[in-house]
Structures are given as structure tokens and as C-alpha cells.
Design an enzyme around this catalytic site. Structure first.
Site, PDB file in Angstrom:
ATOM      1  N   TYR A 289       0.859  -1.194   0.000  1.00  0.00           N
ATOM      2  CA  TYR A 289       0.000   0.000   0.000  1.00  0.00           C
ATOM      3  C   TYR A 289       0.890   1.238   0.000  1.00  0.00           C
ATOM      4  CZ  TYR A 289      -4.065  -2.917   1.069  1.00  0.00           C
ATOM      5  OH  TYR A 289      -5.075  -3.850   1.017  1.00  0.00           O
ATOM      6  N   GLU A 290       0.403   2.319  -0.599  1.00  0.00           N
ATOM      7  CA  GLU A 290       1.251   3.490  -0.801  1.00  0.00           C
ATOM      8  C   GLU A 290       1.655   4.181   0.492  1.00  0.00           C
ATOM      9  OE1 GLU A 290      -1.286   5.540  -3.481  1.00  0.00           O
ATOM     10  OE2 GLU A 290      -2.390   6.565  -1.921  1.00  0.00           O
ATOM     11  N   SER A 291       1.023   3.817   1.615  1.00  0.00           N
ATOM     12  CA  SER A 291       1.422   4.389   2.908  1.00  0.00           C
ATOM     13  C   SER A 291       2.794   3.899   3.348  1.00  0.00           C
ATOM     14  CB  SER A 291       0.390   4.022   3.966  1.00  0.00           C
ATOM     15  OG  SER A 291       0.201   2.616   4.006  1.00  0.00           O
ATOM     16  N   GLY A 292       3.408   2.985   2.622  1.00  0.00           N
ATOM     17  CA  GLY A 292       4.741   2.508   2.969  1.00  0.00           C
ATOM     18  C   GLY A 292       4.746   1.110   3.551  1.00  0.00           C
TER      19      GLY A 292
END
Lengths: 274, 279, 274, 279
Positions: D62-65
Site C-alpha cells: 500500500y502506498e502508505s509505505g
């Protein structure tokens, strides 16, 4: 996806004659066991990349593995010169060694750019230095917003990167702790990667933001306890500073060096060479 | 930053070597609270001495990624475990050079060198011709960007004609360029992010600073017992002195004993194998 | 060097009318308490930067603090629109809001470049997208090694960045854990920075490679327990997902919104506004 | 990557909704071991269903890391604590986009969208004119670079004439461009780092794939009980069908019950305050 292999097999399969190879580790976690295996397997004509060539590259260069070196600081830390590197550069012994020389800042950026899939790294670097005069890979770009001229160098993209780390879990995920250097970047920038580890554990028990390489970013893992000695592995064993000092005497003379390598690297079994 | 702070223990040391004089003098140049990017060797010795004497809150940064470290013994290499064990935080090397050095967070870059010239340019690359060197030195390492990205630079080097040359064979790290003017005509945006360069050179004989106009290094302070002739003989160009050079204050007994204890601790630590866990 | 201040004092001293201000935090650690204090102090004409504007910027925009927004995704995550943001963009209510729009990848690179002291970020981005047609800050450079055309955007360099973190030690060093987002970069890229924390502790007890901001990289620290609610603080409290859903109703109507802000932000004391 | 894997539990579900059909079909498109960059909403549902059914070793990013995360409940936002708690590692957002997405580590980018057009271009920016929009949408987020840096892209979107338009008002994220040719004439170095683009569109009515020559989206598989007319009516351009469209296999009972349990768990989790410690 990481395969667990013997060190012999990992090197045989992933490091080939003529490859561009990076063995990274900033003082800490230098992959000596893997480098010695490359020497034993008599790899030739390698382009070696490493910020700080250190003893391991002195050994690989002295044993004739390399035809080119890309680096930013080539000394024996706190001791002095790397005599095999100097002999290769100054006297072309055992063979001529082409060198391509950067600063640490630039090399660190070149690893970062390689990991990021970019062709170049941009930095405010080399201002007033003569290095751009002797390294055609140091160029410049103009910032389209400010007009500032910034240094640009190609990203590091080796065929294979070799590093040492603390541990892998059984799925092949790897934890690196302490002075983490450029190891994550060097692995991600490479086409293939070999990681030696002190041990394999059930769980990495890592802090959520620890430096972890997932199994799917690694080609091969080999268990090599003590594989960073005489450098060190944070949490496992300390740096053999005495050996770093002794190396100055060993490497100063061609024959003494050769004999030491025969005794301690060539004629020993994998994994007990440190 | 480079003003000498008052010496707290004013008892002058009874005996000290020229190297100790150099190290103590260099340590005094670091103001408490300074953020200092430390080169290995002499600068590391001086910076840690400062931290152990008058400047306990000096922030030491080593290029291995160790931020705000407080080693109990001097590191042999720039990446000794001791630096990580005693650091506030250890970051990756790309982060160190990008966010902390290039990001403009460093007050003083503290460098050693093999050669320095009249305009404070530093050579750690080689003696002779680049393609056929007489002596190949280790190379730039962190220095080229430490020299330009730090707000100012202190240089420590023992005085000798081989080290203090009219013009370096190779500019690894910028002082003020071959004509002393290299920092004057930078692009405004570059200039905004580039420091003042070497503001202080500490040797075992004297202190030198760049002339405010020409940027030529001139002697501003002479160490106790040193003659002008010694400095002239040890400098490879016709060295100039300011009108009234200061007399460098002698080291205090506390400083010398702290330095000797640090070096003895370091010697004990680095002899023999260290197979014990480092963490 | 970090000064411990009350939240009121920290905002009064470091956030000025007309400033370019970033309140960052990627879903996690959104500095709501600090943002509410900015609203209470009636800051005007701010240029707001934030990858994911979220409820907090919806509130700040709805209360008329902002004249410009630089962002990459402006929605209520998992719920829908930000109605105050839409009202400002579509109907210029309560005032016209200029927008400058990027992708996440570009904004993340712009923060990275800001922290790195560079004027521009370079990425392989915006290929085939219409965003460069509507954002004059998306330009291109040619790689001097490969000839590849790469996107370039200006680095983010706000006047002040505001973030929330788990804890500070008594010297003012700050630990951030969990989803760390772009917070370190946003602080290092800014001229000034304000950090709110859940608590002050004797020792951070941080892993060696944890995300830590040293005191000398921070302007002011304010203790604000619960300062990220209704977003969350890893290790302290969870996200109030129900409130994120309720916000859709509250913010849809101008009067309902205004009343809610009066009741829950304007007429409450600092620190109890969440 | 986009070939349908065999369904392990072949017992067909007795009843299921069109949305469940879409989600199960999308989940089946993910091969076990695939590294998938997951958008929030429908793609997240499908990707987690895949992980809980036929593809347990699917790596979700996920793009949150959050790298290689295994949430027990579906996240409401892209940065829910659950994603970090169950991840192998959580990295900074710049690292996520630079090293993991742009670095070429993602097999499948899995996206939702507000609008999609004949050439699979995605619009999540706005309806109407950019400066005076009729409807302002949230914007690009991670999608513009997920669409080009992933090896291939799957798109999930409910079929309707408002969503399937002849030409999107704004290309937020590249499919194949306004003429279907945008990926054909990239600089060789760019092309080497750019994926194949959308290879599969999963709707509640059918599957669409780009025509190998023109890159126009064509219907390749029709869901059970759906007529060609329904698809034509729900598509804003004169949609084409391949010569012999497949019949999309029905979901299995196991898939539908796994999906329902996941959604029920999620619903219980996201209702009410969560003041307990998240770590």
C-alpha cells in the site's frame, strides 16, 4: 525470490566473469566470506563497485579478479594505504586496473538512484573539485526552475550485489541493523543479489521501521556465520581492528600477500576463511 | 563558530607534545552546541576532546550515518560499532549525505588532508599525474562535499613542506580554488547552499586563516615555543603572517590529561580481538 | 534547537499569515490539534501543502485560512469527497482557492528533494498524464547519460512544517514510529518546524535505525496528548473511522460545518478540541 | 499474470451479488506470489480476498509505505494502523514510491477509478473544465505512476455510462492515450521502465482487455446472467466484443463466504471508536 543456497553455489550461480559486481557494507557488515568465495572461484575481469574498497577489495584486486574499480575512498580505515590497490594503480600489478573515482556523496546518490530505477543521480556536488576533469561520468544538468547547475552521475546498476546481514527468516526476508550503509540501495539497484547471513531464524522480530529486505527482492541467501569478519556484525561480533593494522604489513609485499591468501583463503574451506 | 571559547580550567599543562598542542587547540575551536561533521583521525580526536571538555553538547556526525554520537573511545574507522552504539540515531549513508550534509544541517566540517595549498585547497587523491601517479592516496571520500556543504570548514594537518604546497597536484576538495576566487562567482542558488569554506587551519606549529580579501592562508596565531622561521621552513610557499599574530594559549592540564586518557582507553580497546557482542 | 512551548505559543510564534505551511502525516499522525490551533488563531492567506488534504485541511479551507493548496489526493479516505475543499474549488466558498496538483510520487519526491537541499526532484513520472498541462511546475529534464526525458518538479520548501509524533525526550529529540509517511522529510525541508507529541519521556528507547528527529532539527515542541485524533497515533490510540464517516454529513452543508467548528474547535480550549 | 488460475473449491456459490461476482473475479486474476500495489476500496477488497483464498503468498503493498502486509480486516484508509501492524516492514512514503514502485518491483498495479475510456485512460481528477470543474474528484494520488511503473495494471470499476466514457475529461493516469498509441513511441530507456499498462478491466458485468493491435478495450468475458445488451447500454462508446467471449466462471461458495466474513469483520472493526492501543 530468495533461494537458500550454499555460499559456493550462490557465488557460482550469480557471479560471472566480466560482471559488474558490488560487495557493499560501510565498514560494518563487509561480506568477506562471499568475497573470498569469489576469489576461490577465480572470477576474472570483474568491474568492482564499492564506496570504500577496504581490505576485501585489496584482496580481490591483488588476486587478479578485477579489471576496473568504481569507488570513492580506497584506504585501510584508520591505518593507511591499500597496498594491493596502489600496486595495481601505480605499477599495474598483477594487472592494469582502470579506476573511476567519485566522492562518497555522489556514490551514495548513485546507489539511491539505482534503487529508484533512475538513470542518473543529481547532487550539489564536486564544486571546485578536479574530479570531474578525470571522470567523464561526472556531468551536469541545469535546474529548469532556478537555473542552478547541478552535478549528475549515472546510477549504479550492477549485475550483482553481494552483502552480509544479521539474519534471515525461513521465508528469506532479511534484517539489517546498526550502520546500514548503502546495502538496501545496493541490493535494489542490482539485477541479482546474494545475501550472506549470520543465521536463519523463525522470526526477524524487527521494529516496524527496521531495514528489512523482502525475500522477493533477493536472488540467493547463504548462511555464513562470521561472514563479515574481520569487519563486524552489530549484535554478533566486534571488528578485528588488530587485523586491520596487521594487514598493512601483510599486503605491503607481493609475496607475503600471496602466501597469506594461499594459507587463509585459497586452501581453506568455504566459511572458515576469515 | 571559530572564536576561541574561554578555557575553563586555566591551569596550564606542565608538559605536552606539539601534536597534543594541535589537538587541544583544534578542540577549542569547536563552540558548544556546534553540529560537526567529523573526519576520521586527527579531527575525530579533537572533536571528541571538545565534547569531553568545554563543549559537551557538540553534536558529532560521522559519514557512516551515525547522528549525534558520543563514543567512549575513538573509532579506528568511520564506521566502528562504538559510533552506532552511542548515537542518537543511525541513518543510511545516502540519507546522511543528502538530508544532513547537503540539506544544510552541518555547522562545521572538520577535515584532515594529505596536502593543502596557499588557497586552502585540499588534496587526498594522488601525488603526480592522475593517469600515472607517483603516490596514489585514498581519494575524496566525504571531503569534496563536506568542504562545500558545511557552513565552514576546519582543517587539521601537521606542518611540513610536503604537506603545505604552493599548489596542490589535484584539488580533491575546494578551498578557494587555484586563484582564491572560486567561491566568489557561484550561481546565486549554489552560493546560498555553499559554506564559507576553510576558515581555520590548525597545525602543530600555528593557526592559519584565509586573508579576508585574497583568501590566501596567513598565519594568525603562533603556538608556544614555535618560531616564525620554523613555520616559514615548514611551508611550501612564501607564507605571510598577520601584522600581530596572537600567541596560541597553552593547553590546560585538564585538557591534556583528558586527551591522554581518551587515547589510552582507545589503545586498550583497539588492541586484541573483540569477539564480544557489539550491541 | 527545539524549544518546549505551549501549543498556543508554538503556533503564534512560528505560523504567520501568508506563510507556506505543511501539516503532514500520511493518514497516521495527522496534527489535528495543531491545525485547530491555527484555525483558532485565525491565520489567513496560507499556502497549504499536503499530499492528502484529509479532514484537517477541509476544516482549515472551510474556515478561510487558505488561499492556495498544493496536494496530490484530496479526499476523505474510504468515504468520499472533502466537501469544504470542493466548495472552495467549485464555488469559491468561502474564498477562491488556487490549487496546484501533483501525483503522490511527485510530492513524495518533492519532499525528499526539499530535505536534501536540492531545488528540484527528478522522477519517471506523469507519463501520458494531463497533469503537466494544468500544472506549470511540472517540467522536464534530459538525462545527460541516456537522453531519457524525465519529469522535474520544484522541491517543497515550506516556511514551516507541523507534524505530530509519539514522543520527545527531555532534550527535544523526537521519535516517529509506524507509518512514518513524509514527516522527516517535511520537517527537514522547512525553514521552521513545530512538532506536537503525545508525551515527553526520559529516554526514547529507540531502535538504532528508528525514525528520530534530533532536537537541533526542530524549532518547537508542544505536548498535545491525543493531538492526532481523529486520526491515530501508533502505540497510543486508534483511528476514529466512525468520525471520518460522520464528517461526510457534517461538512456537506456550510452551516452545519460552521456550527460544528464553533462547537468543537473555536469555542474550546487548546488541546481538547479533537 | 493475468491468466485465470484454477479455482480450488469448485462448489459454485448458491447466491451472490454482481459486486461479489466482480470482486471474486478480480481476486482470481491475481496469481499466487504476485507483488501487487493495491489501491484503496474495491482493489483492496479483491487483493485481500485473493490472499485469503487461492493466493496466500500474494505480496500486498500500500502506498502508505506498508510492504507485504496481511491485514485481518480491510483498511478504511490507505494508512490504517492494521496495515502497519501486519506488514513485513513499513518504509517512508518517498522510499515506497522511489525504490519499490519506480524501482520496478511491482508486478501488478491494482486501481479503481471514477472514469475510464475506450483506450483505458483513467480519470480521477474532475468532470468538466479544469479551471471551472463541474465535479471536483480527489485527484491522482498514487495512480499516475502506478499506471506506468507497474509491469501491468488491473482496473476495477462498476459498469455505467457515466463511468465508461468515449474519452475521459482528463487523463489522470495513462491507459493507452487518446489514440491508443501512447505507449508505443516512448524513449527506449523510458519504455524499458514502463509497464504494459491496463491488461484487464474487471466490472460487475464483464471482463475487458485491450485489443492487441489498437489497444481499444473489448469485452472478452461475460459474467453469468449478463446480456450483451446490458454491457452495450452501460458503456459510453460503441463497445466491441471478441469473436467468442468467454463465460466468466461463477464464484465458489468458499470465495463468497470468505469475502462476506472479511466484510463483516471489517464492518465490526470500523464501527465505534477505537481508543485502544494500535500496537
Amino acid at each position: 525470490m530468495a533461494e537458500f543456497l550454499s555460499l559456493h553455489e550462490a557465488i557460482a550461480r550469480h557471479v560471472h566473469d566480466g560482471d559488474t559486481v558490488a560487495l557493499e557494507g560501510f565498514t560494518h557488515l563487509i561480506p568477506f566470506a562471499a568475497g573470498h568465495e569469489i576469489i576461490r572461484q577465480k572470477r576474472q575481469n570483474l568491474t568492482l563497485i564499492r564506496m570504500t574498497p577496504d581490505l576485501l577489495y585489496d584482496q580481490m584486486i591483488g588476486m587478479g579478479c578485477a579489471s576496473k574499480l568504481i569507488f570513492s575512498w580506497g584506504g585501510n580505515p584508520g591505518v593507511g594505504s591499500l597496498h594491493r590497490l596502489r600496486d595495481a594503480v601505480e605499477k599495474h600489478y598483477p594487472a592494469k586496473l582502470e579506476i573511476l573515482e567519485h566522492s562518497h556523496a555522489a556514490m551514495a546518490c548513485a546507489w539511491e538512484a539505482g534503487a529508484a530505477g533512475l538513470p542518473l543521480a543529481v547532487l550539489r556536488g564536486y564544486i571546485g573539485s578536479d574530479l570531474p576533469r578525470v571522470n567523464q561520468d561526472i556531468r551536469h544538468i541545469d535546474c529548469p526552475f532556478t537555473g542552478e547547475r547541478l552535478a549528475a552521475i549515472p546510477a549504479n546498476r550492477p549485475d550483482v550485489t553481494v552483502i552480509h546481514a544479521q539474519k534471515a527468516d525461513r521465508a528469506g526476508n532479511v534484517l539489517i541493523e546498526g550502520i546500514i550503509g548503502v546495502q538496501k540501495e545496493a541490493v535494489l539497484a542490482a539485477r541479482r543479489s546474494v545475501v550472506t547471513v549470520e543465521e536463519v531464524v523463525d522470526s526477524l522480530e524487527a521494529h516496524p521501521n527496521a531495514c528489512v529486505l523482502p525475500a522477493w527482492a533477493i536472488s540467493a541467501i547463504a548462511v555464513a556465520p562470521g561472514g563479515a569478519a574481520p569487519s563486524y556484525t552489530h549484535g554478533y561480533y566486534g571488528r578485528r581492528n588488530d587485523f586491520y593494522k596487521q594487514w598493512d604489513t601483510i599486503a605491503r609485499d607481493r609475496d607475503t600477500f600471496r602466501q597469506w591468501m594461499e594459507d587463509h583463503v585459497m586452501n581453506v574451506e568455504e566459511g572458515v576463511s576469515a | 563558530m571559530s572564536d576561541m571559547p574561554p578555557v575553563h580550567d586555566s591551569t596550564t599543562a606542565r608538559d605536552y607534545t606539539a601534536t597534543e598542542m594541535m589537538t587541544v587547540t583544534a578542540s577549542r575551536a569547536l563552540t558548544n552546541g556546534t553540529t560537526c561533521f567529523v573526519g576520521i583521525g586527527l579531527p575525530s580526536e579533537a572533536a571528541n576532546l571538545a565534547r569531553l571538555t568545554h563543549a559537551p553538547d557538540t553534536v558529532l556526525i560521522y559519514e557512516s550515518g551515525t547522528l549525534q554520537t558520543r563514543p567512549d573511545v575513538l573509532p579506528l574507522s568511520i564506521g566502528d560499532g562504538e559510533l552506532c552504539d552511542t548515537a542518537l540515531s543511525t541513518v543510511s549513508v545516502p540519507e546522511m549525505f543528502r538530508y544532513w550534509l547537503q540539506g544544510g544541517r552541518v555547522d562545521v566540517g572538520f577535515l584532515g588532508t594529505a596536502q593543502i595549498d596557499r588557497y586552502a585547497n585540499l588534496n587526498t587523491t594522488l601525488i603526480g599525474d592522475y593517469r600515472e601517479p607517483k603516490v596514489r592516496l585514498p581519494g575524496g571520500g566525504g571531503a569534496p562535499e563536506i568542504a562545500t556543504n558545511s557552513r565552514e570548514v576546519f582543517v587539521m594537518i601537521k606542518h611540513s613542506p610536503r604537506a603545505f604546497v604552493e599548489e596542490v597536484d589535484f584539488i580533491t576538495s575546494l578551498g578557494f580554488g587555484r586563484d582564491g576566487r572560486a567561491r566568489d562567482d557561484l550561481h546565486p542558488e549554489t552560493a546560498r547552499h555553499t559554506g564559507r569554506g576553510p576558515t581555520l587551519v590548525i597545525t602543530d606549529l600555528c593557526l592559519m586563516r584565509p586573508d579576508p580579501d585574497t583568501h590566501e592562508l596567513v598565519v594568525t596565531s603562533i603556538h608556544p615555543g614555535v618560531t616564525r622561521e620554523q613555520i616559514v621552513d615548514a611551508t611550501g610557499w612564501p607564507v605571510r603572517f598577520v601584522d600581530a599574530p596572537e600567541a596560541t594559549p597553552e593547553p590546560s592540564g585538564h585538557e591534556v590529561s583528558t586527551l591522554r586518557e581518551l587515547k589510552a582507553r582507545t589503545e586498550r580497546h583497539h588492541s586484541g580481538h573483540h569477539e564480544e557482542k557489539s550491541a
